[in-house]
Design an enzyme around this catalytic site. Structure first.
Site, PDB file in Angstrom:
ATOM      1  CD  GLU A  49      -2.752  -1.482   0.247  1.00 42.00           C
ATOM      2  OE1 GLU A  49      -3.028  -0.515  -0.496  1.00 42.00           O
ATOM      3  OE2 GLU A  49      -3.238  -2.626   0.107  1.00 42.00           O
ATOM      4  CG  HIS A 177     -13.051  -0.116  -1.102  1.00 42.53           C
ATOM      5  ND1 HIS A 177     -11.896  -0.752  -1.457  1.00 42.53           N
ATOM      6  CD2 HIS A 177     -12.689   1.160  -0.788  1.00 42.53           C
ATOM      7  CE1 HIS A 177     -10.890   0.089  -1.402  1.00 42.53           C
ATOM      8  NE2 HIS A 177     -11.342   1.259  -0.982  1.00 42.53           N
ATOM      9  NE  ARG A 185      -2.813  -0.997   4.916  1.00 43.48           N
ATOM     10  CZ  ARG A 185      -2.129   0.120   4.660  1.00 43.48           C
ATOM     11  NH1 ARG A 185      -0.868   0.221   5.027  1.00 43.48           N
ATOM     12  NH2 ARG A 185      -2.697   1.134   4.042  1.00 43.48           N
ATOM     13  CE1 TYR A 213      -3.459  -9.210  -3.456  1.00 44.32           C
ATOM     14  CE2 TYR A 213      -2.713  -6.943  -3.288  1.00 44.32           C
ATOM     15  CZ  TYR A 213      -3.475  -7.987  -2.816  1.00 44.32           C
ATOM     16  OH  TYR A 213      -4.242  -7.822  -1.696  1.00 44.32           O
TER      17      TYR A 213
END
Length: 248
Positions: A49, A177, A185, A213
């Site tokens: 991130e 989300h 995470r 990813y």
């Protein structure tokens, strides 16, 4: 990978049986493994991130409370917060369900020092994922979607291979989300929780594979098989590392 991951699941099953036959580990080895997971998962998940702490710096922050010169304060807070969330995740291994309360607590522990008013609560505003062509649900839908998520994930658990199940837990949470930040995470912690509960080693997504990813997660809106394949590959690598570490 995109069409050949089912054979890899068979390989994973063979490796897991090999690991199972050499358990239980000594108590000292179990504690050492947990601490290794804490540091490496905290480093890798944050690095995906944009966190700038290196692995050794993350270790120093968590074990010695050191502030790394030249690194943003937020990067330190993310490391400490993720470590706390990891501890909570680890405490859930003995259970067989994932509850909304647990998901909210994981986020709260990770995010409390960063934005306390937004920690452990669902977002109340629209967000957009940079680079994604797929919109996330409106914030007013999140509570309903999360209730559906925890119910459906428990229902399908016995019908899927543990690797498929873990990958879909991750995918679904990211697609909903639910939080203003920290969704990836929390999703990776939940993915590892489901694997650790079944006796698998923790899965690490290396920073070097970040672009792949992200690409496969985006593709999973239409076809999640390549993403499941990616998860399978990383888990098989984790099994290999475990076998080398304990000379199995």
């Amino acid at each position: 990978m995109e069409t050949g991951y089912y054979p890899l699941l068979a390989t994973i099953d063979k490796f897991q049986e090999r690991i199972r036959q050499h358990r239980p580990l000594a108590r000292e080895a179990v504690l050492e493994l947990k601490e290794d997971y804490r540091i490496v998962l905290t480093y890798s998940s944050n690095a995906l991130e944009g966190n700038t702490l290196t692995l050794s710096e993350t270790k120093a922050v968590l074990e010695e409370g050191i502030t790394i010169n030249g690194r943003p304060n937020r990067d330190h807070l993310e490391a400490i917060g993720h470590s706390k969330a990891f501890d909570y995740m680890y405490s859930l291994i003995g259970s067989d369900r994932i509850s909304e309360t647990d998901i909210l607590m994981l986020h709260k522990l990770f995010y409390m020092a960063i934005e306390p008013e937004k920690a452990g609560v669902y977002r109340n505003c629209p967000v957009q994922i940079t680079g994604s062509e797929y919109p996330v649900p409106e914030h007013k839908e999140i509570t309903k979607l999360m209730q559906k998520f925890v119910t459906e994930m428990y229902t399908v658990k016995s019908k899927l291979h543990p690797v498929e199940y873990a990958a879909r837990i991750h995918r679904e949470l990211v697609f909903i989300h639910p939080f203003i930040d920290g969704n990836g995470r929390v999703a990776r912690l939940l993915m590892n929780l489901t694997l650790l509960r079944r006796g698998y080693p923790a899965l690490i997504v290396p920073k070097i594979l970040r672009q792949e990813y992200i690409r496969l997660l985006e593709q999973a809106h239409k076809d999640d098989r390549p993403f499941i394949g990616f998860v399978a590959e990383q888990l098989n690598e984790a099994q290999r590392d475990y076998i080398r570490q304990f000379h199995i």
